[in-house]
Write an enzyme that holds these catalytic residues in place. Structure first.
Site, short mmCIF file in Angstrom:
data_model
loop_
_atom_site.label_atom_id
_atom_site.label_comp_id
_atom_site.label_asym_id
_atom_site.label_seq_id
_atom_site.Cartn_x
_atom_site.Cartn_y
_atom_site.Cartn_z
N HIS A 47 44.59 -16.68 8.75
CA HIS A 47 44.47 -17.97 8.05
C HIS A 47 44.73 -19.12 9.02
O HIS A 47 43.98 -20.11 9.05
CB HIS A 47 45.46 -18.00 6.88
CG HIS A 47 45.34 -19.21 6.01
ND1 HIS A 47 46.28 -20.21 5.98
CD2 HIS A 47 44.36 -19.61 5.14
CE1 HIS A 47 45.90 -21.14 5.12
NE2 HIS A 47 44.74 -20.81 4.60
N HIS A 60 38.84 -25.18 5.45
CA HIS A 60 39.25 -26.03 4.34
C HIS A 60 38.36 -27.28 4.35
O HIS A 60 37.60 -27.48 5.28
CB HIS A 60 40.72 -26.45 4.47
CG HIS A 60 41.63 -25.27 4.44
ND1 HIS A 60 42.13 -24.70 5.59
CD2 HIS A 60 42.08 -24.52 3.41
CE1 HIS A 60 42.87 -23.66 5.25
NE2 HIS A 60 42.86 -23.51 3.94
N HIS A 71 38.38 -17.91 1.26
CA HIS A 71 39.62 -17.36 0.72
C HIS A 71 39.34 -16.12 -0.14
O HIS A 71 40.16 -15.21 -0.20
CB HIS A 71 40.40 -18.44 -0.04
CG HIS A 71 40.99 -19.48 0.87
ND1 HIS A 71 40.27 -20.57 1.33
CD2 HIS A 71 42.22 -19.59 1.45
CE1 HIS A 71 41.03 -21.29 2.14
NE2 HIS A 71 42.22 -20.73 2.22
N HIS A 100 45.26 -27.18 -5.81
CA HIS A 100 45.53 -26.29 -4.67
C HIS A 100 46.57 -26.84 -3.68
O HIS A 100 47.56 -26.19 -3.38
CB HIS A 100 44.22 -25.95 -3.94
CG HIS A 100 44.44 -25.36 -2.59
ND1 HIS A 100 44.33 -26.08 -1.43
CD2 HIS A 100 44.85 -24.11 -2.22
CE1 HIS A 100 44.62 -25.30 -0.39
NE2 HIS A 100 44.94 -24.10 -0.85
N HIS A 113 50.74 -25.66 -2.89
CA HIS A 113 51.30 -25.38 -1.56
C HIS A 113 52.55 -26.21 -1.29
O HIS A 113 53.59 -25.68 -0.93
CB HIS A 113 50.27 -25.69 -0.47
CG HIS A 113 49.34 -24.56 -0.18
ND1 HIS A 113 49.70 -23.49 0.61
CD2 HIS A 113 48.07 -24.31 -0.57
CE1 HIS A 113 48.68 -22.64 0.70
NE2 HIS A 113 47.67 -23.12 -0.02
N PHE A 162 49.44 -25.34 6.57
CA PHE A 162 48.43 -24.29 6.65
C PHE A 162 48.76 -23.17 7.64
O PHE A 162 48.52 -22.01 7.36
CB PHE A 162 47.06 -24.87 6.97
CG PHE A 162 46.37 -25.45 5.77
CD1 PHE A 162 46.39 -24.80 4.55
CD2 PHE A 162 45.69 -26.65 5.85
CE1 PHE A 162 45.75 -25.32 3.43
CE2 PHE A 162 45.05 -27.19 4.75
CZ PHE A 162 45.08 -26.52 3.54
N HIS A 175 46.22 -17.92 -4.18
CA HIS A 175 44.78 -17.94 -3.93
C HIS A 175 44.00 -17.02 -4.86
O HIS A 175 42.81 -17.24 -5.11
CB HIS A 175 44.46 -17.71 -2.46
CG HIS A 175 44.44 -19.02 -1.74
ND1 HIS A 175 43.35 -19.86 -1.78
CD2 HIS A 175 45.41 -19.69 -1.07
CE1 HIS A 175 43.64 -20.98 -1.14
NE2 HIS A 175 44.89 -20.90 -0.70
CU1 C2O Z 1 43.71 -21.81 3.22
CU2 C2O Z 1 45.72 -22.53 0.20
O1 C2O Z 1 44.92 -22.48 1.93
#
Ligand code: C2O
Length: 568
Positions: free
Chosen positions: A168, A189, A198, A323, A327, A345, A358
């Site tokens: 990632h 992203h 994802h 989203h 995070h 990230f 995810h």
């Molecule tokens: Cu690639 Cu929730 O991030």
């Protein structure tokens, strides 16, 4: 709960043959390509690892470079030369960057041979809501055993848990440049790559889990943060500090019974749980229904070879909210300038809850298609974009977006849980009749501006020309910030008291946000909000001007303008 069908005020605006993405610029106007094919048409065939006919369309450069374990011939299809998906240069992984600039090596172990992979599942496993499992359950035993085994693998094994998190990191913190454009960093992203990348990442992560516990019925759980039952950190992830599912680098203020705030940012005050639940449901409705009417709204903008991600304005509505905020709510803010694990990230996937977060994002994609009658993109540059992952045998495989669009072919489905936000639309604030908007300056007098305090502007609505009912779009133009920093600001319309405005008020349009990245520094983005329906709701259909309020919630960003335009 309302049935899905009566919650789609806009389903007639969808058309599977016409891509709503056509309003987006392409870098090279001479290679305009309209893909009229449905997902499974118009593709040259090549043999896949699975032996079946793989609907893989190849980029001419791939044929020349010839990566992979397959020998490809007979690919003289004209459109192939026109396809220009943004691709990672996988042979050239470079050191990525943490947001504070510290280099971090997220590169995978060296590889020599990459095989194409097309899934062809014959059985379906169900990804269940994470809140339904306790640490006494058999499921928890399997799941935690799989994660522990991943953590125990040697660091040189690409299936190792940290290596997976690094996959990632490499794909989003500058580990790869764009194939054919070594001066441009590649990023998964902030564009239409977000959902499919994802999905594939989780697919292989799940396969690795299955393999390590020798149980191919195992499926990842999803963190059901869009329903009241799932709006806390699920018990499995939080009950036992010695559990491989536990992560010390979560925000200590947000452990159960704290209710997640889907618009959260550092400094927000806590509200009573029932209010927060109500706000979250309205936020989901706004993001999924009011603001996600086209493919570009939902998936994010096209990202093709040669596009510079730092000027693309690409994130879809869901990628930004909820989203990003899930995070930052989960990650620790022990040092707010350097939040870790879920908050940034490069380290997000070091927290096992990342994969459940995810899985829910992925489930949201299926809801947008099934319950809300959205359609997948048919643009060839999306369908043929590929990624490289490690499979359960630690071998690198190349996969294309077009092969992940049907979850049943990937062998999974989601538990059918209630979707309470389908009828949770935001409501206008009660307001004194005949109250006029306060006066505020014209955008030209205010912008460009550093958004370090609340800003009010009165924006003129353009006159509609021609027939039809084009959608009115509010555009916040030229949002400039440093991609390494956490950014958030909220946007309100016709609201004279933002402090009294809640996320379940129609006047709250939503927010713009950025999660810290290790990328190059400067970004210039636009953010759009659909306002036709909103103005209707607010009884402001006939106003010739609207009041727009921007409220900074993070370190300041520069904003260059605000305007309203029509999109057909
Ligand atoms: Cu690639 Cu929730 O991030």
């Amino acid at each position: 709960m309302a049935s899905a069908s009566n919650c789609i005020p806009y389903s007639s605006s969808f058309s599977s043959n016409k891509s709503p993405l056509s309003d987006n610029r392409r870098k090279n106007p001479t290679v305009k390509f309209t893909c009229k094919a449905k997902n499974n048409e118009q593709r040259p065939e090549t043999t896949s690892k699975n032996g079946g006919n793989s609907p893989v369309k190849l980029d001419r450069r791939d044929v020349l470079v010839g990566i992979g374990g397959l020998y490809r011939t007979s690919l003289a299809v004209n459109s192939m030369n026109l396809a220009k998906p943004a691709l990672p240069d996988f042979k050239d992984c470079i050191e990525a960057r943490q947001p504070n600039g510290t280099p971090i090596n997220c590169c995978p172990p060296a590889i020599d041979k990459i095989e194409d992979y097309v899934p062809s599942a014959t059985t379906i496993r169900t990804r269940m809501a994470a809140q339904s499992f306790t640490v006494d359950s058999d499921y928890y035993k399997k799941y935690s055993t799989a994660i522990q085994k991943m953590k125990n693998l040697s660091l040189t094994d690409p299936r190792n848990f940290l290596q997976q998190a690094n996959v990632h990191c490499a794909y989003c913190d500058g580990g790869y440049t764009q194939k054919g454009n070594p001066n441009l960093l590649y990023e998964i992203h902030y564009s239409w790559l977000f959902f499919p990348w994802h999905r594939w990442f989780l697919y292989f992560f799940e396969k690795i889990c299955q393999n390590l516990i020798d149980d191919d019925t195992f499926a990842l759980p999803f963190w059901n943060w869009d329903a009241p039952e799932g709006m806390q950190i699920p018990p499995m992830y939080n009950s036992v500090v010695t559990s491989p599912l536990y992560d010390f680098l979560r925000n200590p203020d947000h452990l159960p019974p704290s209710v997640i705030n889907l618009e959260w940012c550092n400094g927000d005050t806590t509200v009573p749980p029932n209010d927060q639940i109500k706000y979250n449901l309205a936020i989901m409705y706004t993001q999924m229904i009011t603001q996600s009417k086209t493919q570009t709204d939902f998936f994010g903008s096209p990202y093709r070879a040669g596009d510079d991600i730092t000027t693309l304005s690409g994130a879809g509505q869901i990628e930004q909210t909820p989203h990003n905020h899930v995070h930052s709510w989960t990650g620790t803010t022990v040092d707010p300038s350097n939040p870790i694990n879920m908050g940034v990230f490069y380290s997000a996937a070091r927290d096992p809850i990342f994969y459940a977060h995810h899985a829910n994002i992925d489930r949201i994609w299926t809801i947008w298609l099934n319950q809300l009658k959205g359609t997948n993109i048919t643009d060839v540059d999306w369908l043929t974009a590929y990624f490289i992952f490690y499979n359960e045998e630690a071998k690198p495989v190349r996969v294309r977006i077009q092969d992940c669009l049907d979850p049943t072919k990937l062998g999974y489905t989601y538990e059918d849980v209630p979707i309470p936000w389908l009828d949770a639309s935001a409501k206008p604030k009660p307001r004194a009749k005949g109250k006029t908007l306060p006066s505020a300056p014209d955008p030209a007098q205010v912008f460009p501006v550093i958004l370090d305090k609340t800003i009010n502007v009165i924006v003129k609505r353009p006159k509609k020309s021609g027939s039809g009912s084009p959608e009115e779009i509010l555009v916040i133009e030229g949002i400039e910030y440093d991609k390494r920093s956490y950014v958030k600001f909220n946007v309100y319309i016709n609201e004279d008291d933002v402090n009294a405005c809640r996320p379940d008020n129609t006047e709250f349009l939503g927010s713009f946000s950025n999660l810290p990245h290790g990328h190059r520094m400067n970004v210039k983005a636009n953010k759009k909000f659909r306002i036709s329906e909103v103005l209707e709701e607010l009884g402001a259909r006939d106003y010739d001007k609207v009041l727009v309020t921007l409220v900074p919630k993070s370190s300041p960003v520069q904003i260059n303008g605000i305007k309203i335009e029509f999109h057909s």
